[in-house]
Scaffold this active site. Structure first.
Site, PDB file in Angstrom:
ATOM      1  N   HIS A   1       0.825  -1.209   0.000  1.00 20.60           N
ATOM      2  CA  HIS A   1       0.000   0.000   0.000  1.00 20.60           C
ATOM      3  C   HIS A   1       0.861   1.261   0.000  1.00 20.60           C
ATOM      4  O   HIS A   1       0.418   2.326   0.426  1.00 20.60           O
ATOM      5  CB  HIS A   1      -0.989  -0.017   1.162  1.00 20.60           C
ATOM      6  CG  HIS A   1      -0.362  -0.346   2.487  1.00 20.60           C
ATOM      7  ND1 HIS A   1      -0.036  -1.628   2.876  1.00 20.60           N
ATOM      8  CD2 HIS A   1      -0.001   0.446   3.527  1.00 20.60           C
ATOM      9  CE1 HIS A   1       0.501  -1.605   4.091  1.00 20.60           C
ATOM     10  NE2 HIS A   1       0.534  -0.346   4.508  1.00 20.60           N
TER      11      HIS A   1
ATOM     12  N   HIS B   1       0.361  -2.122  11.429  1.00 15.72           N
ATOM     13  CA  HIS B   1       1.556  -1.402  11.846  1.00 15.72           C
ATOM     14  C   HIS B   1       1.222   0.071  12.035  1.00 15.72           C
ATOM     15  O   HIS B   1       0.142   0.523  11.616  1.00 15.72           O
ATOM     16  CB  HIS B   1       2.722  -1.590  10.845  1.00 15.72           C
ATOM     17  CG  HIS B   1       2.399  -1.235   9.436  1.00 15.72           C
ATOM     18  ND1 HIS B   1       2.557  -2.106   8.389  1.00 15.72           N
ATOM     19  CD2 HIS B   1       1.917  -0.097   8.874  1.00 15.72           C
ATOM     20  CE1 HIS B   1       2.206  -1.527   7.260  1.00 15.72           C
ATOM     21  NE2 HIS B   1       1.819  -0.305   7.530  1.00 15.72           N
TER      22      HIS B   1
ATOM     23  N   ARG C   1       2.889  14.321   8.616  1.00 16.21           N
ATOM     24  CA  ARG C   1       2.447  13.477   7.487  1.00 16.21           C
ATOM     25  C   ARG C   1       2.089  12.058   7.944  1.00 16.21           C
ATOM     26  O   ARG C   1       1.176  11.876   8.697  1.00 16.21           O
ATOM     27  CB  ARG C   1       3.484  13.507   6.373  1.00 16.21           C
ATOM     28  CG  ARG C   1       3.627  14.914   5.745  1.00 16.21           C
ATOM     29  CD  ARG C   1       4.658  14.946   4.652  1.00 16.21           C
ATOM     30  NE  ARG C   1       5.998  14.750   5.141  1.00 16.21           N
ATOM     31  CZ  ARG C   1       6.751  15.695   5.703  1.00 16.21           C
ATOM     32  NH1 ARG C   1       6.282  16.924   5.831  1.00 16.21           N
ATOM     33  NH2 ARG C   1       7.957  15.446   6.131  1.00 16.21           N
TER      34      ARG C   1
ATOM     35  N   ASP D   1       0.378   7.495  11.921  1.00 11.83           N
ATOM     36  CA  ASP D   1      -0.702   6.794  11.216  1.00 11.83           C
ATOM     37  C   ASP D   1      -0.697   5.303  11.526  1.00 11.83           C
ATOM     38  O   ASP D   1       0.349   4.697  11.763  1.00 11.83           O
ATOM     39  CB  ASP D   1      -0.579   7.001   9.697  1.00 11.83           C
ATOM     40  CG  ASP D   1      -0.898   8.447   9.309  1.00 11.83           C
ATOM     41  OD1 ASP D   1      -1.195   9.254  10.221  1.00 11.83           O
ATOM     42  OD2 ASP D   1      -0.859   8.766   8.104  1.00 11.83           O
TER      43      ASP D   1
ATOM     44  N   GLU E   1      -6.304  -5.375   5.819  1.00 12.62           N
ATOM     45  CA  GLU E   1      -7.699  -5.629   5.476  1.00 12.62           C
ATOM     46  C   GLU E   1      -7.994  -7.114   5.317  1.00 12.62           C
ATOM     47  O   GLU E   1      -9.140  -7.556   5.471  1.00 12.62           O
ATOM     48  CB  GLU E   1      -8.067  -4.879   4.189  1.00 12.62           C
ATOM     49  CG  GLU E   1      -9.493  -5.043   3.729  1.00 12.62           C
ATOM     50  CD  GLU E   1     -10.509  -4.913   4.864  1.00 12.62           C
ATOM     51  OE1 GLU E   1     -10.787  -3.790   5.260  1.00 12.62           O
ATOM     52  OE2 GLU E   1     -11.016  -5.950   5.368  1.00 12.62           O
TER      53      GLU E   1
ATOM     54  N   GLU F   1      -7.194  -9.510   7.240  1.00  9.92           N
ATOM     55  CA  GLU F   1      -7.481 -10.219   8.491  1.00  9.92           C
ATOM     56  C   GLU F   1      -8.988 -10.183   8.745  1.00  9.92           C
ATOM     57  O   GLU F   1      -9.692  -9.335   8.192  1.00  9.92           O
ATOM     58  CB  GLU F   1      -6.760  -9.547   9.679  1.00  9.92           C
ATOM     59  CG  GLU F   1      -5.292  -9.310   9.492  1.00  9.92           C
ATOM     60  CD  GLU F   1      -4.496 -10.574   9.238  1.00  9.92           C
ATOM     61  OE1 GLU F   1      -4.997 -11.673   9.542  1.00  9.92           O
ATOM     62  OE2 GLU F   1      -3.372 -10.461   8.728  1.00  9.92           O
TER      63      GLU F   1
ATOM     64  N   HIS G   1      -2.785  -1.387  20.758  1.00  8.46           N
ATOM     65  CA  HIS G   1      -1.343  -1.655  20.639  1.00  8.46           C
ATOM     66  C   HIS G   1      -0.698  -0.690  19.645  1.00  8.46           C
ATOM     67  O   HIS G   1       0.332  -0.060  19.940  1.00  8.46           O
ATOM     68  CB  HIS G   1      -1.130  -3.107  20.188  1.00  8.46           C
ATOM     69  CG  HIS G   1       0.292  -3.429  19.836  1.00  8.46           C
ATOM     70  ND1 HIS G   1       1.156  -4.070  20.699  1.00  8.46           N
ATOM     71  CD2 HIS G   1       1.027  -3.172  18.704  1.00  8.46           C
ATOM     72  CE1 HIS G   1       2.340  -4.191  20.130  1.00  8.46           C
ATOM     73  NE2 HIS G   1       2.295  -3.666  18.909  1.00  8.46           N
ATOM     74  N   GLU G   2      -1.308  -0.558  18.470  1.00  7.90           N
ATOM     75  CA  GLU G   2      -0.713   0.301  17.430  1.00  7.90           C
ATOM     76  C   GLU G   2      -0.638   1.753  17.891  1.00  7.90           C
ATOM     77  O   GLU G   2       0.318   2.468  17.574  1.00  7.90           O
ATOM     78  CB  GLU G   2      -1.503   0.188  16.122  1.00  7.90           C
ATOM     79  CG  GLU G   2      -1.486  -1.207  15.500  1.00  7.90           C
ATOM     80  CD  GLU G   2      -0.088  -1.764  15.271  1.00  7.90           C
ATOM     81  OE1 GLU G   2       0.849  -0.977  15.052  1.00  7.90           O
ATOM     82  OE2 GLU G   2       0.072  -2.995  15.347  1.00  7.90           O
TER      83      GLU G   2
ATOM     84  N   HIS H   1       2.476   2.718  19.537  1.00  6.08           N
ATOM     85  CA  HIS H   1       3.552   3.134  18.619  1.00  6.08           C
ATOM     86  C   HIS H   1       3.324   4.578  18.151  1.00  6.08           C
ATOM     87  O   HIS H   1       4.264   5.369  18.062  1.00  6.08           O
ATOM     88  CB  HIS H   1       3.592   2.226  17.391  1.00  6.08           C
ATOM     89  CG  HIS H   1       3.990   0.806  17.675  1.00  6.08           C
ATOM     90  ND1 HIS H   1       5.104   0.485  18.407  1.00  6.08           N
ATOM     91  CD2 HIS H   1       3.425  -0.370  17.303  1.00  6.08           C
ATOM     92  CE1 HIS H   1       5.208  -0.839  18.477  1.00  6.08           C
ATOM     93  NE2 HIS H   1       4.198  -1.382  17.826  1.00  6.08           N
TER      94      HIS H   1
ATOM     95  N   HIS I   1       8.223  -1.898  21.008  1.00  6.29           N
ATOM     96  CA  HIS I   1       7.761  -3.177  21.556  1.00  6.29           C
ATOM     97  C   HIS I   1       8.425  -3.472  22.891  1.00  6.29           C
ATOM     98  O   HIS I   1       9.618  -3.243  23.068  1.00  6.29           O
ATOM     99  CB  HIS I   1       8.050  -4.314  20.572  1.00  6.29           C
ATOM    100  CG  HIS I   1       7.087  -4.332  19.434  1.00  6.29           C
ATOM    101  ND1 HIS I   1       7.430  -4.704  18.166  1.00  6.29           N
ATOM    102  CD2 HIS I   1       5.765  -4.009  19.383  1.00  6.29           C
ATOM    103  CE1 HIS I   1       6.367  -4.613  17.388  1.00  6.29           C
ATOM    104  NE2 HIS I   1       5.348  -4.189  18.100  1.00  6.29           N
TER     105      HIS I   1
ATOM    106  N   GLN J   1      -8.575 -22.746  37.921  1.00  8.94           N
ATOM    107  CA  GLN J   1      -8.355 -23.159  39.324  1.00  8.94           C
ATOM    108  C   GLN J   1      -7.763 -24.548  39.471  1.00  8.94           C
ATOM    109  O   GLN J   1      -7.170 -24.870  40.512  1.00  8.94           O
ATOM    110  CB  GLN J   1      -9.679 -23.061  40.086  1.00  8.94           C
ATOM    111  CG  GLN J   1     -10.122 -21.608  40.258  1.00  8.94           C
ATOM    112  CD  GLN J   1     -11.574 -21.461  40.612  1.00  8.94           C
ATOM    113  OE1 GLN J   1     -12.383 -22.350  40.375  1.00  8.94           O
ATOM    114  NE2 GLN J   1     -11.915 -20.314  41.168  1.00  8.94           N
TER     115      GLN J   1
END
Lengths: 363, 78
Positions: free
Chosen positions: A69, A84, A91, A95, A100, A102, A119-120, A123, A129, A232
């Site tokens: 992409h 990611h 800019r 971002d 797509e 998944e 999570h992203e 970043h 990480h 348990q």
């Protein structure tokens, strides 16, 4: 936690975001809600605010992208890399791109959009990480119960190192990953599975291979996404190749249909609400269940409880109190109680020795 | 024709180390030894990060870890 090299951060505390497109896997409103909640994970612990805009350039642009992409970080189809994000900056900085291909969901099936987005965004705000397997910034995906989600302490420490503490009067805190060699470590359940030993504690699981010195700690959900935290009791039925787990009055069996079932179907009286520990003797096909100060014996061949049970734990295993976890190894029975474990020889009916609960980890 | 499992695994490992640990594999074939050394070093970094036994060799635990779904951002700084 680990900060991105050079410690990049946003120069302002009021940031904007825009959702460029949405996955067809979810209702648009559910996509928006998952992303809104992902931002709140961070705005709850640092003095940052995030405002959604519908047009124009936002600080953080979020989109679902396909294969190559144009940013030099292509996706490769389902699984593998899920998403990611770029570090703070102008800019493309900040971002977030989701793959797509998944299957995105708002539950434990496929990949949970809220978990991945949160999570992203770590970043996008300047976190790298973390090697802490319980942290949100751990690189590998693991489902977490989104209704019960609390940002782990490791992530709170990391983001507050960049943006400072929350403006709330009481500072938020989160769950910490247990330390493998913590002398006070106790376990909820211990069992063997296909030659490995599994130690359960809260939402964590240690895997120990007898021939390997290192012990892996992971979230339980990394291996069994639908399994709840706080198991348990557990035991392996070697003959049936089944792994049986208990939580409350529920029995769960891995990879077998027809479960969950209720523990009373094994023959427990209704007064038993939970099982503290269990182990199965593969030679006799008898499974032992520990409940408070008593234990039951179940015949796996006859599929029923043996007569004459429950018995008092103290009468056979000595004065060890409540048993938290149990398993059998090399003919010995190991009973975990608090930060200790008792090694018991079933042939001589004698306690061999008392060990630290973490002795298996080479601590 | 399908690739042999060990070739498949080596490709998975190289791709993983290239994407997440900065492995550079675009070297001239005469530098093959250098690539092997580099793979071993990167494997050690990856194994250390994930708390695995640090061997620099592609064992089952390491491959299992590489197959898990994950974020596309590298684990070491770029």
């Amino acid at each position: 936690y680990v900060l991105i090299d050079g410690n990049p951060k946003w120069p302002r505390n009021d940031l904007t975001y825009r959702i460029i497109n949405r996955t067809p896997d979810m209702r648009p409103a559910d996509v928006d809600e998952a992303i809104k909640q992902a931002f709140e994970v961070w705005s709850n612990v640092v003095p940052l605010t995030f405002r959604k805009i519908e047009d124009g350039a936002a600080d953080i642009m979020m989109s679902f992208q396909f294969r190559d992409h144009g940013d030099g970080y292509p996706f490769y189809g389902p699984h593998g890399t899920l998403a990611h994000a770029f570090q703070p900056g102008p800019r493309i900085g900040g971002d977030v791109h989701f793959d797509e291909e998944e299957t995105w969901t708002k539950n434990s099936k496929g990949y949970n959009l809220f978990i991945v987005a949160a999570h992203e965004l770590g970043h996008s705000l300047g976190l790298a990480h973390s090697p802490d397997p319980g942290s949100l910034m751990y690189p590998n995906y693991a489902y977490r119960d989104t209704k019960e989600f609390h940002l782990p302490q490791d992530d709170i420490n990391g983001i507050q190192a960049i943006y400072g503490q929350s403006l709330q009067p009481v500072q938020p805190t989160g769950p910490s990953t247990p330390r493998t060699c913590d002398p006070n470590l106790s376990f909820d359940a211990v069992a063997t599975l296909r030659g490995e030993m599994l130690f359960f504690k809260g939402r964590y699981l240690w895997r120990k291979h007898p021939q390997i010195r290192e012990t892996e700690i992971n979230l339980i959900s990394q291996f069994w996404p639908t399994l709840p935290a706080g198991i348990q009791a557990a035991y392996e039925d070697v003959e049936k190749d089944q792994f049986v787990l208990f939580k409350g009055n529920t029995i769960l069996v891995s990879l077998v249909h027809g479960y969950p079932k209720r523990i009373h179907q094994l023959g427990f009286p209704k007064t038993v609400k939970r099982i503290n520990a269990a182990f199965s003797d593969k030679n006799t096909r008898k499974t032992y269940f520990f409940v408070a100060n008593k234990y039951w014996r179940y015949d796996e061949n006859r599929q029923s409880m043996d007569e004459g049970y429950p018995r008092n734990i103290i009468s056979v295993f000595g004065k060890i109190g409540k048993v938290d976890a149990a398993f059998q190894h090399d003919g010995y029975i190991y009973l975990f109680h608090g930060r200790k474990q008792t090694q018991f020889d079933p042939n001589t009916k004698q306690v061999v020795r008392v060990l630290k609960s973490t002795s298996w980890f080479g601590c | 024709a399908p690739l042999a499992p060990e070739v498949d695994t080596m490709m998975l490992a190289e791709g993983y180390l290239r994407n997440f640990y900065g492995l550079e594999t675009e070297l001239h074939p005469s530098f093959k030894r250098k690539i092997t050394d580099s793979v071993s070093e990167k494997l050690k970094k990856m194994q250390s990060f994930f708390g695995l036994k640090v061997t620099g060799k592609l064992n089952n635990e390491t491959v299992e870890m590489m197959k898990q779904p994950r974020c596309g951002v590298p684990d070491i700084g770029e």
